[in-house]
Design an enzyme around this catalytic site. Sequence first.
Site, mmCIF file in Angstrom:
data_model
loop_
_atom_site.group_PDB
_atom_site.id
_atom_site.type_symbol
_atom_site.label_atom_id
_atom_site.label_comp_id
_atom_site.label_asym_id
_atom_site.label_seq_id
_atom_site.Cartn_x
_atom_site.Cartn_y
_atom_site.Cartn_z
ATOM 1 N N PHE A 59 -26.057 2.234 -8.972
ATOM 2 C CA PHE A 59 -25.308 2.584 -8.021
ATOM 3 C C PHE A 59 -24.660 4.067 -8.656
ATOM 4 O O PHE A 59 -23.695 3.701 -9.592
ATOM 5 C CB PHE A 59 -24.321 1.616 -7.755
ATOM 6 N N PRO B 32 -19.350 13.541 -14.209
ATOM 7 C CA PRO B 32 -18.850 13.659 -15.139
ATOM 8 C C PRO B 32 -17.267 14.297 -14.818
ATOM 9 O O PRO B 32 -16.445 14.039 -15.613
ATOM 10 C CB PRO B 32 -19.441 14.895 -15.740
ATOM 11 N N ASN C 131 -15.440 -2.509 -3.509
ATOM 12 C CA ASN C 131 -14.550 -3.907 -3.078
ATOM 13 C C ASN C 131 -15.337 -5.125 -3.258
ATOM 14 O O ASN C 131 -14.572 -5.946 -4.033
ATOM 15 C CB ASN C 131 -14.089 -3.402 -1.619
ATOM 16 N N ARG D 143 -15.206 -5.449 -7.215
ATOM 17 C CA ARG D 143 -14.010 -5.691 -7.769
ATOM 18 C C ARG D 143 -13.719 -7.080 -7.589
ATOM 19 O O ARG D 143 -12.829 -7.633 -8.638
ATOM 20 C CB ARG D 143 -12.985 -4.711 -6.993
ATOM 21 N N GLY E 43 -7.280 -14.173 -37.307
ATOM 22 C CA GLY E 43 -7.142 -13.227 -38.783
ATOM 23 C C GLY E 43 -8.330 -12.353 -38.700
ATOM 24 O O GLY E 43 -8.961 -11.770 -37.733
ATOM 25 N N GLU F 86 -14.593 0.345 -11.777
ATOM 26 C CA GLU F 86 -14.064 -0.232 -10.533
ATOM 27 C C GLU F 86 -12.628 0.035 -10.319
ATOM 28 O O GLU F 86 -12.006 -0.909 -9.687
ATOM 29 C CB GLU F 86 -14.272 -1.692 -10.671
ATOM 30 N N GLY F 87 -12.401 1.054 -10.422
ATOM 31 C CA GLY F 87 -10.637 1.552 -10.148
ATOM 32 C C GLY F 87 -10.065 1.297 -11.598
ATOM 33 O O GLY F 87 -9.866 -0.021 -11.958
ATOM 34 N N PHE G 250 -1.365 9.408 -4.701
ATOM 35 C CA PHE G 250 -2.530 9.659 -5.442
ATOM 36 C C PHE G 250 -2.527 10.937 -5.956
ATOM 37 O O PHE G 250 -3.235 11.221 -6.979
ATOM 38 C CB PHE G 250 -3.871 9.214 -4.761
HETATM 39 C C1 LIG Z 1 -19.096 0.950 -19.128
HETATM 40 C C2 LIG Z 1 -18.869 1.691 -17.712
HETATM 41 C C3 LIG Z 1 -19.988 1.498 -16.824
HETATM 42 C C4 LIG Z 1 -19.712 2.158 -15.618
HETATM 43 N N1 LIG Z 1 -20.582 1.903 -14.462
HETATM 44 C C5 LIG Z 1 -20.381 2.537 -13.367
HETATM 45 C C6 LIG Z 1 -21.549 2.526 -12.387
HETATM 46 O O1 LIG Z 1 -22.529 1.703 -12.362
HETATM 47 N N2 LIG Z 1 -21.442 3.241 -11.175
HETATM 48 C C7 LIG Z 1 -20.452 4.526 -11.282
HETATM 49 O O2 LIG Z 1 -20.232 5.067 -10.057
HETATM 50 N N3 LIG Z 1 -19.341 4.441 -12.146
HETATM 51 C C8 LIG Z 1 -19.526 3.656 -13.039
HETATM 52 N N4 LIG Z 1 -18.472 3.666 -14.058
HETATM 53 C C9 LIG Z 1 -17.596 4.854 -14.039
HETATM 54 C C10 LIG Z 1 -16.050 4.294 -13.642
HETATM 55 O O3 LIG Z 1 -15.976 3.868 -12.355
HETATM 56 C C11 LIG Z 1 -15.204 5.317 -13.861
HETATM 57 O O4 LIG Z 1 -15.097 5.550 -15.423
HETATM 58 C C12 LIG Z 1 -13.884 5.182 -13.383
HETATM 59 O O5 LIG Z 1 -13.721 5.391 -12.087
HETATM 60 C C13 LIG Z 1 -12.660 6.089 -14.047
HETATM 61 O O6 LIG Z 1 -13.043 7.358 -13.800
HETATM 62 P P1 LIG Z 1 -12.931 8.375 -15.203
HETATM 63 O O7 LIG Z 1 -13.690 7.637 -16.323
HETATM 64 O O8 LIG Z 1 -13.577 9.795 -14.718
HETATM 65 O O9 LIG Z 1 -11.560 8.702 -15.555
HETATM 66 P P2 LIG Z 1 -10.598 9.804 -14.572
HETATM 67 O O10 LIG Z 1 -10.687 9.570 -13.443
HETATM 68 O O11 LIG Z 1 -10.517 10.858 -15.272
HETATM 69 O O12 LIG Z 1 -8.992 8.958 -15.149
HETATM 70 C C14 LIG Z 1 -8.527 9.310 -16.351
HETATM 71 C C15 LIG Z 1 -7.121 8.485 -16.333
HETATM 72 O O13 LIG Z 1 -6.260 9.146 -15.425
HETATM 73 C C16 LIG Z 1 -5.664 7.979 -14.691
HETATM 74 N N5 LIG Z 1 -5.508 8.749 -13.220
HETATM 75 C C17 LIG Z 1 -6.465 8.810 -12.413
HETATM 76 N N6 LIG Z 1 -5.878 9.131 -11.082
HETATM 77 C C18 LIG Z 1 -4.540 9.154 -11.279
HETATM 78 C C19 LIG Z 1 -3.638 9.358 -10.462
HETATM 79 N N7 LIG Z 1 -3.700 9.893 -9.090
HETATM 80 N N8 LIG Z 1 -2.230 9.026 -10.980
HETATM 81 C C20 LIG Z 1 -1.969 8.717 -12.059
HETATM 82 N N9 LIG Z 1 -3.081 8.429 -13.090
HETATM 83 C C21 LIG Z 1 -4.315 8.703 -12.534
HETATM 84 C C22 LIG Z 1 -6.700 7.033 -14.923
HETATM 85 O O14 LIG Z 1 -6.098 5.817 -14.311
HETATM 86 C C23 LIG Z 1 -7.115 7.175 -16.308
HETATM 87 O O15 LIG Z 1 -5.895 6.545 -16.880
HETATM 88 C C24 LIG Z 1 -18.490 2.975 -15.200
HETATM 89 C C25 LIG Z 1 -17.639 3.275 -16.408
HETATM 90 C C26 LIG Z 1 -17.896 2.480 -17.693
HETATM 91 C C27 LIG Z 1 -16.920 2.921 -18.804
#
Ligand SMILES: Cc1cc2nc3c(=O)[nH]c(=O)nc-3n(C[C@H](O)[C@H](O)[C@H](O)COP(=O)(O)OP(=O)(O)OC[C@H]3O[C@@H](n4cnc5c(N)ncnc54)[C@H](O)[C@@H]3O)c2cc1C
Length: 392
Positions: free
Chosen positions: A137, A142, A248, A251, A347, A371-372, A391
């Site tokens: 999915f 990036p 959803n 999650r 430990g 997942e958020g 947001f």
């Molecule tokens: C092992 C793994 C598997 C995954 N698998 C999938 C998959 O199958 N498909 C897919 O589509 N995605 C996948 N993801 C991606 C995942 O859903 C995203 O990493 C996640 O949504 C967070 O996005 P980001 O890493 O870009 O962090 P960012 O969005 O850059 O967030 C960085 C920080 O900013 C904070 N932040 C964001 N918005 C706000 C706000 N409005 N106010 C304050 N703080 C905020 C966040 O909480 C976080 O602490 C995967 C991730 C991992 C690590």
Amino acid sequence: MATVTPQTPLGLFGTDDLISTDDLAMRDTVRKFTEDKIKPQLADWYEAGTVPARDLAKELGSLGVLGMHLEGYGCAGTSATAYGLACMELEAGDSGLRSLVSVQGSLAMFAIWKHGSEEQKQEWLPRMAAGDAIGCFGLTEPDFGSDPAGMRTRARKDGDDWVLDGTKMWITNGSVADVAVVWAQTEDKIRGFVVPTDTPGFSAPEIKKKMSLRASVTSELVLDGVRLPESAMLPEAKGLSGPLSCLNEARYGIVFGALGAARDCLETTIAYTRDRQIFDKPLAGYQATQLKLADMTLELGKGMLLALHLGRLKDNHELRSEQVSLGKLNNVREAISIARECRTLLGANGITLEYPVMRHANNLESVLTYEGTSEVHQLVIGQAVTGEAAFR
Ligand SMILES: Cc1cc2nc3c(=O)[nH]c(=O)nc-3n(C[C@H](O)[C@H](O)[C@H](O)COP(=O)(O)OP(=O)(O)OC[C@H]3O[C@@H](n4cnc5c(N)ncnc54)[C@H](O)[C@@H]3O)c2cc1C
């Protein structure tokens, strides 16, 4: 020697009494599968950073857990509570195993089941339910995770075809998938596309050097002029509500799943403290230990009661997305806290793969983010109780 017969943490809460006999039977089947087939191999997979995803998908398909809460098309059609309990047992093995099942059933299959054409459903769902085809999915990019609305992946019309260009990041199952559900901007909102991964222009390099979810495949998806027929678009999903409806579902599974990891940590740790002799008596016999174990038992049980409540709401078709946020935020946050506290009680042994605790703690770092993120779920809850969106 123990002065009373010990109970398990969830036994103390009596939560099994809240679960139907059918759902308990299904849970026990998945628990046995995890105990017998998965747990003995996990440390090796984790250390090597590889997992036999294709073989696992076949076994999980035979077990009937892939898309198990969906109706028709070879899916088992169980209750939502049963699905949650299966996630819990799988994640008691490893969050990576549960991720494979969540992405397959709740993200890729659900997207097709809910938003797909009859032709798409017939083509993919029976094979995916059997584990003969693996799905992924692709939503995150990036530069766009928490805010997927900004995605840069584009689908443009060329004659009757669609042509997709862009990059997706952090995609579970990506490199082993037969089909990718890819979300892209079009001239008319974000739309979903069912992309066979052997389509020219599609590639999925695996992401290496992970310190978390090492027994799970995570990949980049590169779409370089991927040409698809008009029928590849999911007809019933228009706008961001399409992918969000799938998230959803996933999650919801995590609400239960994270507790599986926490339970495994806590049960392992209780057994360890009863065995481990320190200053001539079991570590379990010290008040400092029991204060930790009691607090962790409480959080595990409270999380389970919340999960079962949300499960009932989902089975009654009454579960709202902000309620899923309550469960995801609380249960993942408490699970990671339990895993870290358990690590202290083990430990030095706690830092090895001989025990599952640090592996679970490391995995839960990903679960906290995907997942958020926790912060995003806090904002969802904040909006629900204030009426104000914060947001941006
Ligand atoms: C092992 C793994 C598997 C995954 N698998 C999938 C998959 O199958 N498909 C897919 O589509 N995605 C996948 N993801 C991606 C995942 O859903 C995203 O990493 C996640 O949504 C967070 O996005 P980001 O890493 O870009 O962090 P960012 O969005 O850059 O967030 C960085 C920080 O900013 C904070 N932040 C964001 N918005 C706000 C706000 N409005 N106010 C304050 N703080 C905020 C966040 O909480 C976080 O602490 C995967 C991730 C991992 C690590």
